[in-house]
Design a protein around this motif. Structure first.
Motif, mmCIF file in Angstrom:
data_model
loop_
_atom_site.group_PDB
_atom_site.id
_atom_site.type_symbol
_atom_site.label_atom_id
_atom_site.label_comp_id
_atom_site.label_asym_id
_atom_site.label_seq_id
_atom_site.Cartn_x
_atom_site.Cartn_y
_atom_site.Cartn_z
ATOM 1 N N UNK A 296 10.941 -33.630 51.861
ATOM 2 C CA UNK A 296 11.627 -34.508 52.819
ATOM 3 C C UNK A 296 13.106 -34.150 52.912
ATOM 4 N N UNK A 297 13.732 -33.905 51.758
ATOM 5 C CA UNK A 297 15.166 -33.612 51.771
ATOM 6 C C UNK A 297 15.450 -32.264 52.452
ATOM 7 N N UNK A 298 14.605 -31.286 52.165
ATOM 8 C CA UNK A 298 14.801 -29.978 52.797
ATOM 9 C C UNK A 298 14.593 -30.082 54.307
ATOM 10 N N UNK A 299 13.550 -30.801 54.704
ATOM 11 C CA UNK A 299 13.254 -30.957 56.137
ATOM 12 C C UNK A 299 14.392 -31.688 56.838
ATOM 13 N N UNK A 300 14.930 -32.703 56.174
ATOM 14 C CA UNK A 300 16.013 -33.486 56.784
ATOM 15 C C UNK A 300 17.267 -32.637 56.958
ATOM 16 N N UNK A 301 17.617 -31.875 55.920
ATOM 17 C CA UNK A 301 18.835 -31.048 55.991
ATOM 18 C C UNK A 301 18.697 -29.928 57.012
#
Ligand code: ZN
Ligand code: ZN
Length: 335
Positions: A296-301
């Motif tokens: 989720x964090x990678x996708x968001x960034x």
């Protein structure tokens, strides 16, 4: 509350009114906002993992924490926090060999969301707190839900292969998993070859970040791959057993073939195909809630998004039956 349930093995889902569940010790209650439709919901429908009926499926759940069961730390799990639950449904023991090796998903106590307990095709659900990933602020409920199974599956499998950044990487299949895999691999710093069974998806593949496009219906596609360069990894997102051998041949030295989907039939290859070039075929099972958090964090960034079509809960059977022609993920919008 309203929920979609499989009442018996092999049937369609039915929309029913059932009591809102209470979270037991260590569990939390989620008010569901959306839930992605996944091919693996078939495991619930057909009881492949031994689930009982009736059962609410759904393991790409996005919602908010609404009530904490006894023993759940309120300073960590806050009411109103937006969370996601994927295939890994929590309940790992923390003591067994698999848990101590950080492989929660293989702990014998671990549960699968929407299989071993009721999942996200409902207005509310309860889940063990260790199943939760926290959703970064501002992510869209509907576009994010598919990241919780399809997204983790491609991101987590690929990041564990130790492929040198900058290498050539193939993504076979341009469906629910593949359209995410192209975006993840590109943003992770790889040169992506999209591999599809026709020429029709080239423009889309390039828009998603593919540098090359291979139409696997051409007889010469293996040589075309070799001409591009030394392919270090191919993620097989929608394989048939027929393409295993040729995919293996298209890899460069030390190349890895990563199987991300269950093949209906056994496949044939030869030891020579593996030995000549130190090649390997590996399988990978999605990941746990910590992998979901990273996804989720990678996708968001990196602005990685699933391409989706939404359906109301009442149309869940339509969303499920038409999943084969989904372009690219179907999502049940509940709130
Ligand atoms: Zn799934
Ligand atoms: Zn364990």
């Amino acid at each position: 509350m309203k929920a979609a349930v499989f009442k018996h093995k092999g049937g369609d889902m039915e929309i029913v009114d059932i009591p809102i569940p209470e979270p037991k010790q260590g569990w939390v209650r989620i008010k569901v906002h959306s839930c992605g439709v996944c091919h693996s919901d078939n495991a619930c429908k057909f009881g492949n993992l031994g689930n009982s009926y009736p059962r609410v499926p759904g393991h790409e759940v996005l919602g908010e924490i609404e009530k904490l069961g006894e023993g759940v730390d309120p300073s960590y799990y806050k009411i109103g926090q937006i969370v996601g639950i994927g295939w890994y449904g929590g309940n790992h023991c923390g003591k067994c060999r698999e848990c101590l090796n950080n492989q929660w998903i293989f702990c014998k106590e671990s549960l699968v969301c929407g299989i071993h307990y009721d999942g996200g095709y409902a207005e509310y659900m309860v889940t063990p707190s260790d199943s939760l990933a926290f959703v970064p602020n501002g992510m869209s409920a509907e576009e994010t839900a598919p990241l919780l199974c399809a997204g983790i599956t491609v991101f987590n499998s690929f990041r564990n292969q130790n492929i040198k950044v900058g290498s050539l990487v193939g993504v076979q299949g341009l469906g629910g998993l593949g359209h995410l895999a192209i975006q993840f691999c590109k943003k992770m710093g790889y040169e992506v070859i999209a591999m599809s069974s026709s020429s029709s998806k080239e423009q889309l593949a390039r828009e998603l970040g593919a540098a090359h496009y291979i139409d696997m219906s051409n007889d010469g596609w293996v040589n075309q791959m070799k001409e591009i360069g030394s392919v270090q990894c191919i993620l097989l997102t929608a394989p048939s057993s027929k393409i295993i051998q040729s995919s293996l041949e298209s890899l460069g030295i030390n190349g890895k073939l990563v199987l991300l989907a269950i093949l209906p039939e056994p496949f044939n290859t030869t030891s020579r195909s593996l030995l000549r070039g130190n090649k390997s075929i590996v399988g990978w099972t999605s990941g746990d809630s910590r992998d979901a958090q990273d996804t989720l964090e990678f996708a968001n960034k990196n602005q990685i998004k699933a391409m989706i079509k939404t359906f109301p809960l009442e149309k869940v059977n339509e969303a499920f039956v038409k999943i084969a022609d989904a372009r690219f993920r179907h999502v049940i919008k509940i709130l």
